[in-house]
Design a protein around this motif. Structure first.
Motif, PDB file in Angstrom:
ATOM      1  N   ALA A 129      -3.488  -5.563  17.160  1.00  0.00           N
ATOM      2  CA  ALA A 129      -4.750  -5.807  18.049  1.00  0.00           C
ATOM      3  C   ALA A 129      -5.600  -6.211  17.143  1.00  0.00           C
ATOM      4  CB  ALA A 129      -5.107  -4.545  18.660  1.00  0.00           C
ATOM      5  N   GLU A 130      -5.946  -5.761  16.100  1.00  0.00           N
ATOM      6  CA  GLU A 130      -6.837  -6.470  14.923  1.00  0.00           C
ATOM      7  C   GLU A 130      -6.519  -7.941  14.626  1.00  0.00           C
ATOM      8  OE1 GLU A 130      -7.032  -3.439  12.119  1.00  0.00           O
ATOM      9  OE2 GLU A 130      -8.345  -1.981  13.134  1.00  0.00           O
ATOM     10  N   ALA A 131      -5.307  -7.887  14.521  1.00  0.00           N
ATOM     11  CA  ALA A 131      -4.429  -9.078  13.767  1.00  0.00           C
ATOM     12  C   ALA A 131      -4.798 -10.156  14.970  1.00  0.00           C
ATOM     13  CB  ALA A 131      -3.129  -9.231  13.661  1.00  0.00           C
ATOM     14  N   ILE A 132      -4.650  -9.987  16.230  1.00  0.00           N
ATOM     15  CA  ILE A 132      -4.708 -10.807  17.360  1.00  0.00           C
ATOM     16  C   ILE A 132      -6.177 -11.197  17.470  1.00  0.00           C
ATOM     17  CG2 ILE A 132      -4.468 -11.020  19.851  1.00  0.00           C
ATOM     18  CD1 ILE A 132      -2.145  -9.180  19.722  1.00  0.00           C
ATOM     19  N   ASP A 133      -7.154 -10.175  17.198  1.00  0.00           N
ATOM     20  CA  ASP A 133      -8.557 -10.591  17.360  1.00  0.00           C
ATOM     21  C   ASP A 133      -9.042 -11.586  16.499  1.00  0.00           C
ATOM     22  OD1 ASP A 133     -11.143  -9.961  18.727  1.00  0.00           O
ATOM     23  OD2 ASP A 133     -11.543  -9.341  16.681  1.00  0.00           O
ATOM     24  N   SER A 134      -8.310 -11.450  14.947  1.00  0.00           N
ATOM     25  CA  SER A 134      -8.843 -12.311  13.888  1.00  0.00           C
ATOM     26  C   SER A 134      -8.136 -13.690  14.180  1.00  0.00           C
ATOM     27  CB  SER A 134      -8.277 -11.694  12.596  1.00  0.00           C
ATOM     28  OG  SER A 134      -8.743 -10.386  12.456  1.00  0.00           O
ATOM     29  N   LEU A 135      -7.110 -13.743  14.817  1.00  0.00           N
ATOM     30  CA  LEU A 135      -6.514 -15.022  15.290  1.00  0.00           C
ATOM     31  C   LEU A 135      -7.390 -15.717  16.212  1.00  0.00           C
ATOM     32  CD1 LEU A 135      -2.706 -14.236  15.755  1.00  0.00           C
ATOM     33  CD2 LEU A 135      -3.773 -15.957  13.943  1.00  0.00           C
ATOM     34  N   ARG A 136      -7.796 -14.727  17.300  1.00  0.00           N
ATOM     35  CA  ARG A 136      -8.734 -15.545  18.178  1.00  0.00           C
ATOM     36  C   ARG A 136     -10.031 -15.911  17.521  1.00  0.00           C
ATOM     37  NH1 ARG A 136     -13.482 -14.287  19.488  1.00  0.00           N
ATOM     38  NH2 ARG A 136     -13.261 -12.139  18.312  1.00  0.00           N
ATOM     39  N   TRP A 137     -10.797 -15.323  16.574  1.00  0.00           N
ATOM     40  CA  TRP A 137     -11.918 -15.579  15.648  1.00  0.00           C
ATOM     41  C   TRP A 137     -11.806 -16.752  14.857  1.00  0.00           C
ATOM     42  CZ3 TRP A 137     -12.475 -16.684  10.704  1.00  0.00           C
ATOM     43  CH2 TRP A 137     -14.037 -16.870  10.285  1.00  0.00           C
ATOM     44  N   LEU A 138     -10.317 -16.957  14.394  1.00  0.00           N
ATOM     45  CA  LEU A 138     -10.002 -18.142  13.813  1.00  0.00           C
ATOM     46  C   LEU A 138     -10.065 -19.305  14.570  1.00  0.00           C
ATOM     47  CD1 LEU A 138      -8.910 -19.423  11.113  1.00  0.00           C
ATOM     48  CD2 LEU A 138      -6.480 -19.040  11.861  1.00  0.00           C
ATOM     49  N   GLN A 139      -9.648 -19.333  15.954  1.00  0.00           N
ATOM     50  CA  GLN A 139      -9.408 -20.510  16.709  1.00  0.00           C
ATOM     51  C   GLN A 139     -10.922 -20.708  17.129  1.00  0.00           C
ATOM     52  OE1 GLN A 139      -6.817 -21.065  20.402  1.00  0.00           O
ATOM     53  NE2 GLN A 139      -8.331 -19.596  21.060  1.00  0.00           N
ATOM     54  N   ASP A 140     -11.755 -19.780  17.651  1.00  0.00           N
ATOM     55  CA  ASP A 140     -12.989 -19.995  17.763  1.00  0.00           C
ATOM     56  C   ASP A 140     -13.947 -20.706  16.575  1.00  0.00           C
ATOM     57  OD1 ASP A 140     -12.689 -18.633  20.216  1.00  0.00           O
ATOM     58  OD2 ASP A 140     -13.652 -16.797  19.755  1.00  0.00           O
ATOM     59  N   ASP A 141     -13.630 -20.103  15.463  1.00  0.00           N
ATOM     60  CA  ASP A 141     -14.197 -20.770  14.233  1.00  0.00           C
ATOM     61  C   ASP A 141     -14.108 -22.097  13.969  1.00  0.00           C
ATOM     62  OD1 ASP A 141     -16.296 -19.462  12.159  1.00  0.00           O
ATOM     63  OD2 ASP A 141     -14.503 -20.793  10.888  1.00  0.00           O
ATOM     64  N   VAL A 142     -12.788 -22.582  14.150  1.00  0.00           N
ATOM     65  CA  VAL A 142     -12.467 -24.180  13.901  1.00  0.00           C
ATOM     66  C   VAL A 142     -12.735 -24.796  15.172  1.00  0.00           C
ATOM     67  CG1 VAL A 142     -10.660 -23.315  12.010  1.00  0.00           C
ATOM     68  CG2 VAL A 142      -9.920 -23.787  14.563  1.00  0.00           C
ATOM     69  N   GLY A 143     -13.047 -24.337  16.365  1.00  0.00           N
ATOM     70  CA  GLY A 143     -13.493 -25.095  17.691  1.00  0.00           C
ATOM     71  C   GLY A 143     -12.290 -25.697  18.231  1.00  0.00           C
TER      72      GLY A 143
END
Length: 340
Positions: free
Chosen positions: A223-237
Motif C-alpha cells: 500500500a505504501e508503494a502504491i501511495d508513493s507511485l501516486r505521489w510520483l504521478q502528482d509530483d511530475v504533473g
C-alpha cells in the motif's frame, strides 16, 4: 539513516565478505566510475513507449508441450530467459524467438527484467553495445530495466549507486534502439524525489515498472508503494502508466489512482504447466487439477487460463470495495522469478 554504517566493520569487509558499495572497499571508486562518478548526470533523453498496453499481459516462460502460437497481441517474456548468462541473446532473429516461446509472429513482446540479484549482476557485468544490439534484433517492443536491489540494511551509497545503474541501463537500451521502462525501486522519499527529477527531465516517458513480489508481498508495504507511485504521478504533473509485476492482488488499489496501468505475471502459465485449470471465484481464483493425456498439448488449457485470469483482473480493476488482506498467500499468484 546509516544502514550498516552504524556497525561499520562488523560485516567482515576487511575479509572481503561485504558485497555493498562501501568506502572501505578498494572497489568503491571503480563502482562509482561505472555510473559516472560521485556526481553522475543523465546523459540522454529517454524515448517513450508508443505501444498501447492492455490491462493484463501474461508472461510466458517457455514453449514446451505446446504446438500452436499463443494468439495474443502482447506477451511478456522474462529478459533472463531470452539472454544467456553472458548477456547474449539466445536467438538470432525475431522469428526464432517467437517460435521458441510459441507466440504469434505479430505479437508485441515486452521484456520484464525482474529476477534474482545474481542474474541482474551478471547482466550488468557483461552488457555492452554488441550484446544489446543483438537483443534489439529480436524485435521487442520494450524492456523494463533490471530491478537492482535497494536494501534496508545497506549503506545509503548502495541504493544511490543502484538508482544510477537503473538509469544507465535505460540509457544503454535506448542507445541500442530498445525502448526502456524504468523500474522505480525506492526506499525513501528522497529516492522518489530522484525518480521525479528523472521523469521531469524526460517529459515523454509515461511508463514505469514496480514489482510487488518479494518485499512487497506485505500488504502494508504494498500500500505504501502504491501511495508513493501516486505521489510520483502528482509530483511530475502528468498521468503515468505503471507496469505492476506480480501484483494482481493490488489491482483495485492501483485503479484508484491511475487511469491506465498493466498487470504482468505468469500465473496462468505456471498453472498450465502444473496441469491446473484456473476457476474464478468472485475476486479470487482456485486452481483445480486438470490432468492431460500423454500426447495432449497444453495449448487449449493455456488459452483458457489466460482468458479466465484476464477477466478476473478486469473485475478487480473496477471493484473499489475490496478488503485488504492481512497477508498474501504466496502460493496463489506470486511468480517464480528464477530463470530457467
Amino acid at each position: 539513516m546509516f544502514g550498516c554504517f552504524s556497525a561499520c566493520g562488523a560485516c567482515g569487509v576487511e575479509q572481503g565478505k561485504c558485497d555493498y558499495t562501501c568506502p572501505r572497499k578498494p572497489s568503491f571508486w571503480r563502482d562509482w566510475v561505472e555510473v559516472g562518478g560521485l556526481e553522475p548526470k543523465q546523459r540522454r533523453e529517454l524515448p517513450t513507449l508508443e505501444l498501447q498496453l492492455p490491462l493484463y499481459v501474461p508472461m510466458v516462460r517457455h514453449g514446451s508441450n505446446r504446438d500452436d502460437a499463443l494468439p495474443l497481441d502482447v506477451v511478456a517474456l522474462n529478459t533472463f530467459d531470452v539472454m544467456d548468462s553472458a548477456a547474449w541473446a539466445r536467438h538470432a532473429s525475431a522469428a526464432s524467438l517467437r517460435e521458441r516461446f510459441q507466440i504469434a509472429p505479430n505479437a508485441q513482446i515486452l521484456l520484464v527484467s525482474v529476477n534474482q540479484d545474481r542474474y541482474i549482476e551478471s547482466f550488468w557485468a557483461h552488457r555492452d553495445e554488441a550484446r544489446l544490439a543483438a537483443l534489439a534484433q529480436l524485435g521487442v517492443s520494450a524492456m523494463t530495466t533490471p530491478n537492482f536491489s535497494f536494501f534496508d540494511d545497506a549503506p545509503r551509497l548502495q541504493s544511490v549507486r543502484n538508482f544510477w545503474r537503473i538509469l544507465r541501463t535505460a540509457e544503454d537500451l535506448a542507445d541500442a534502439g530498445i525502448t526502456p521502462i524504468l523500474h522505480v525501486n525506492a526506499l525513501s522519499r528522497e529516492d522518489w524525489r530522484m525518480w521525479a527529477r528523472v521523469l521531469r527531465d524526460n517529459p515523454a516517458v509515461r511508463h514505469v515498472c514496480k514489482e510487488f513480489q518479494t518485499g512487497l508481498t506485505d500488504p502494508q508495504r504494498a500500500a505504501e508503494a502504491i501511495d508513493s507511485l501516486r505521489w510520483l504521478q502528482d509530483d511530475v504533473g502528468r498521468q503515468l502508466h505503471p507496469l505492476v509485476v506480480g501484483g494482481r492482488r493490488v489491482t483495485h488499489q492501483v485503479a484508484r489512482h491511475f487511469s491506465s496501468f498493466t498487470i504482468v505475471d505468469s500465473v496462468p502459465f505456471f498453472a498450465t504447466v502444473k496441469r491446473k485449470r484456473i476457476v474464478v471465484n468472485g475476486l479470487s481464483i482456485t486452481q483445480i487439477n486438470n490432468p492431460t493425456a500423454s500426447e495432449e498439448t497444453l495449448d487449449a488449457l493455456l488459452q483458457d487460463n489466460v482468458q479466465a485470469y484476464r477477466k478476473l483482473v478486469a473485475v478487480c480493476a473496477t471493484c473499489n470495495n475490496v478488503e485488504i488482506p492481512e497477508a498474501f498467500d504466496e502460493g496463489e499468484d506470486i511468480d517464480d522469478v528464477v530463470a530457467i
